[in-house]
Design an enzyme around this catalytic site. Structure first.
Site, PDB file in Angstrom:
ATOM      1  N   ASP A  11     -12.165 -24.242 -21.072  1.00  0.00           N
ATOM      2  CA  ASP A  11     -11.457 -24.469 -20.565  1.00  0.00           C
ATOM      3  C   ASP A  11     -10.333 -23.758 -19.741  1.00  0.00           C
ATOM      4  OD1 ASP A  11      -9.202 -26.348 -19.933  1.00  0.00           O
ATOM      5  OD2 ASP A  11      -9.891 -27.874 -22.079  1.00  0.00           O
ATOM      6  N   TYR A  89      -2.379 -27.013 -16.362  1.00  0.00           N
ATOM      7  CA  TYR A  89      -1.833 -27.758 -17.535  1.00  0.00           C
ATOM      8  C   TYR A  89      -3.590 -27.017 -19.035  1.00  0.00           C
ATOM      9  CZ  TYR A  89      -0.579 -30.332 -21.407  1.00  0.00           C
ATOM     10  OH  TYR A  89       0.171 -30.386 -23.155  1.00  0.00           O
ATOM     11  N   LYS A 131     -14.841 -33.514 -23.896  1.00  0.00           N
ATOM     12  CA  LYS A 131     -14.008 -34.480 -24.799  1.00  0.00           C
ATOM     13  C   LYS A 131     -14.842 -34.799 -26.128  1.00  0.00           C
ATOM     14  CE  LYS A 131     -10.216 -33.706 -21.860  1.00  0.00           C
ATOM     15  NZ  LYS A 131     -11.185 -32.818 -21.462  1.00  0.00           N
ATOM     16  N   TYR A 231      -5.847 -27.214 -33.794  1.00  0.00           N
ATOM     17  CA  TYR A 231      -6.645 -27.971 -32.619  1.00  0.00           C
ATOM     18  C   TYR A 231      -5.448 -27.044 -31.742  1.00  0.00           C
ATOM     19  CZ  TYR A 231      -7.635 -31.392 -29.503  1.00  0.00           C
ATOM     20  OH  TYR A 231      -8.301 -32.486 -28.643  1.00  0.00           O
ATOM     21  N   LYS A 234     -10.762 -29.673 -27.297  1.00  0.00           N
ATOM     22  CA  LYS A 234     -12.607 -30.026 -28.699  1.00  0.00           C
ATOM     23  C   LYS A 234     -13.148 -28.870 -27.728  1.00  0.00           C
ATOM     24  CE  LYS A 234     -13.891 -33.509 -30.785  1.00  0.00           C
ATOM     25  NZ  LYS A 234     -12.972 -33.219 -32.483  1.00  0.00           N
ATOM     26  N   GLN A 244     -41.028 -30.355 -19.843  1.00  0.00           N
ATOM     27  CA  GLN A 244     -42.567 -30.453 -19.342  1.00  0.00           C
ATOM     28  C   GLN A 244     -42.950 -29.174 -20.040  1.00  0.00           C
ATOM     29  OE1 GLN A 244     -40.785 -33.065 -16.434  1.00  0.00           O
ATOM     30  NE2 GLN A 244     -42.818 -32.451 -16.121  1.00  0.00           N
TER      31      GLN A 244
HETATM   32  O1  LIG Z   1      -8.852 -34.864 -26.061  1.00  0.00           O
HETATM   33  C1  LIG Z   1      -7.844 -34.143 -25.164  1.00  0.00           C
HETATM   34  C2  LIG Z   1      -7.743 -32.569 -24.400  1.00  0.00           C
HETATM   35  O2  LIG Z   1      -9.239 -32.075 -24.791  1.00  0.00           O
HETATM   36  P1  LIG Z   1      -9.944 -30.678 -23.758  1.00  0.00           P
HETATM   37  O3  LIG Z   1      -7.922 -30.170 -24.341  1.00  0.00           O
HETATM   38  O4  LIG Z   1      -9.898 -30.979 -22.988  1.00  0.00           O
HETATM   39  O5  LIG Z   1     -10.851 -30.496 -24.791  1.00  0.00           O
HETATM   40  C3  LIG Z   1      -6.636 -34.888 -24.567  1.00  0.00           C
HETATM   41  O6  LIG Z   1      -6.714 -36.358 -24.746  1.00  0.00           O
HETATM   42  C4  LIG Z   1      -5.409 -34.431 -24.834  1.00  0.00           C
HETATM   43  O7  LIG Z   1      -5.381 -34.178 -26.774  1.00  0.00           O
HETATM   44  C5  LIG Z   1      -3.769 -34.942 -24.566  1.00  0.00           C
HETATM   45  O8  LIG Z   1      -3.989 -35.410 -23.101  1.00  0.00           O
HETATM   46  C6  LIG Z   1      -2.894 -34.447 -25.908  1.00  0.00           C
HETATM   47  O9  LIG Z   1      -2.399 -33.141 -25.319  1.00  0.00           O
HETATM   48  P2  LIG Z   1      -1.366 -32.807 -25.171  1.00  0.00           P
HETATM   49  O10 LIG Z   1      -0.407 -33.364 -24.331  1.00  0.00           O
HETATM   50  O11 LIG Z   1      -1.623 -32.108 -26.581  1.00  0.00           O
HETATM   51  O12 LIG Z   1      -1.864 -31.042 -24.429  1.00  0.00           O
END
Ligand SMILES: O=C(COP(=O)(O)O)[C@@H](O)[C@H](O)[C@H](O)COP(=O)(O)O
Length: 367
Positions: A11, A89, A131, A231, A234, A244
């Site tokens: 990601d 982002y 996710k 964190y 994910k 197969q």
């Molecule tokens: O699970 C999420 C992102 O997962 P990801 O990084 O895409 O694996 C979102 O729900 C974020 O936790 C949520 O959008 C909050 O994000 P921040 O504002 O803390 O970056």
């Protein structure tokens, strides 16, 4: 031909939140990968699942080859530069270390690699999930490789009747990799005891018992928080499944995902929602970031991919998705109460922990 299939995923930034990479970021990753062709690998596929970019490469080197991994690292870094320039982002989110040290494992990206003697026709399913965590594949893979109620080939086909050997990893063990091999059907109950806890015990690989050198499955097992200590999104695992003949058929594997098990992940990585099978290149859901899984069925000949078939795009899956959405909405009705929200030890943000610690100090002994 002895071939390695490497799936490498990261990601590196998304548009308007944790949704999907921009077309420009994807194009830059593809460009860097294509430049590396011939020198390093035979063929490639680049696609996305939610905000994760997946690079699948075929080559004749071993798993963990430094040049193959370096190429993917460079592609993700170049993609990150575009993501930063566009203000996406979470640009570079999964690249947790600054320096490449010869292997992507432990640097943030998810890696699944499988080496095999290419069959005259080699059908493979490439799975990518967003996710959620690596244990999300536990139940579908168990159903496909150990449960004759879902996988009739286990009864009908001499190639499958001996069953499969499951290698399960304890992903909480941080000092060294802890794995156990369990043969199904003999050790089915032991397997169930481990797989019931997908946060800790994760299927890492599955092997044929009739042909012990034939590996059927490879799953990425990296837990990002074990690398970062906090964190950072994910894990969003990838998996390779050979199908197969001596393995379950594509159409036996598919229905194992229709159950859509509740898995950990979704909003703030701290909830349970069903794992929704979606078409390839679907953006993350704005409905609470529902966990999603996509599958590409491909054939490989002399290391070259055919054009993939999207496993979860035929009309049956529209019906499945309606059911999954109902299941998800029902769970969301109970908001912050477990099991809608994950148990204390699995919460990915620290807010509740901090507050609970303060609250516990306010408790008094009743006289
Ligand atoms: O699970 C999420 C992102 O997962 P990801 O990084 O895409 O694996 C979102 O729900 C974020 O936790 C949520 O959008 C909050 O994000 P921040 O504002 O803390 O970056």
């Amino acid at each position: 031909m002895r071939l390695t299939l490497s799936m490498l995923k990261a990601d590196i930034g998304a548009v308007g939140g944790h949704t999907a990479p921009s077309p420009e970021v994807l194009a830059r990753v593809r460009e860097v990968i294509t430049e590396g062709q011939r020198a390093v690998f035979l063929d490639s596929l680049v696609f996305h699942c939610g905000d994760d970019i997946v690079v699948a490469l075929t080559h004749t080197r071993d798993p963990g080859d430094p040049e193959v991994h370096a190429l993917a690292w460079e592609a993700f870094q170049e993609g990150t530069r575009v993501a930063q320039a566009q203000g996406l982002y979470g640009a570079g989110q999964d690249l947790l270390k600054d320096a490449f040290s010869g292997n992507l494992v432990g640097l943030g990206p998810q890696v699944a690699e499988l080496q095999f003697e290419e069959r005259p026709n080699e059908p493979v399913v490439l799975l990518a999930a967003d996710k959620t965590e690596p244990g999300a594949y536990n139940l579908p893979l168990y159903l496909a490789f150990a449960d004759p109620m879902h996988s009739p080939g286990l009864l009908l086909s001499p190639g499958l009747q001996a069953g499969f050997r499951f290698r399960v990893m304890d992903v909480e063990a941080t000092e060294a990799e802890h794995v156990i091999d369990l043969a199904a059907p003999e050790r089915l109950y032991d397997l169930a005891i481990l797989l019931r806890d997908p946060h800790r015990f994760v299927i890492e690989s599955i092997w044929s018992r009739k042909y012990p050198d034939e590996q059927a499955v490879a799953v990425s097992t990296t837990r990002l928080r074990n690398i970062a200590g906090r964190y950072v999104g994910k894990d969003d695992p990838v998996a390779i499944v050979r199908v197969q003949k001596i393995f379950p058929a594509t159409e036996e594997l598919g229905p194992c995902f229709a159950l859509a098990p509740f898995v950990a992940g979704d909003t703030r990585g701290s909830h349970h929602l069903p794992l929704m099978p979606v078409p390839a290149n679907t953006p993350a859901s704005s409905y609470f970031c529902m966990p999603m899984v996509m599958g590409l069925a491909v054939s490989i000949k002399n290391g070259r991919f055919t054009r993939p078939v999207d496993m979860f795009s035929d009309p049956v899956w529209e019906h499945v998705r309606r059911h999954v959405v109902e299941k998800a909405m029902e769970m969301r009705r109970q908001g912050f109460v477990e099991p809608a929200m994950l148990p204390y030890g699995e919460l990915e943000y620290t807010g509740i922990r901090d507050r609970l610690e303060r609250l516990l100090e306010e408790f008094t002994v009743r006289s």
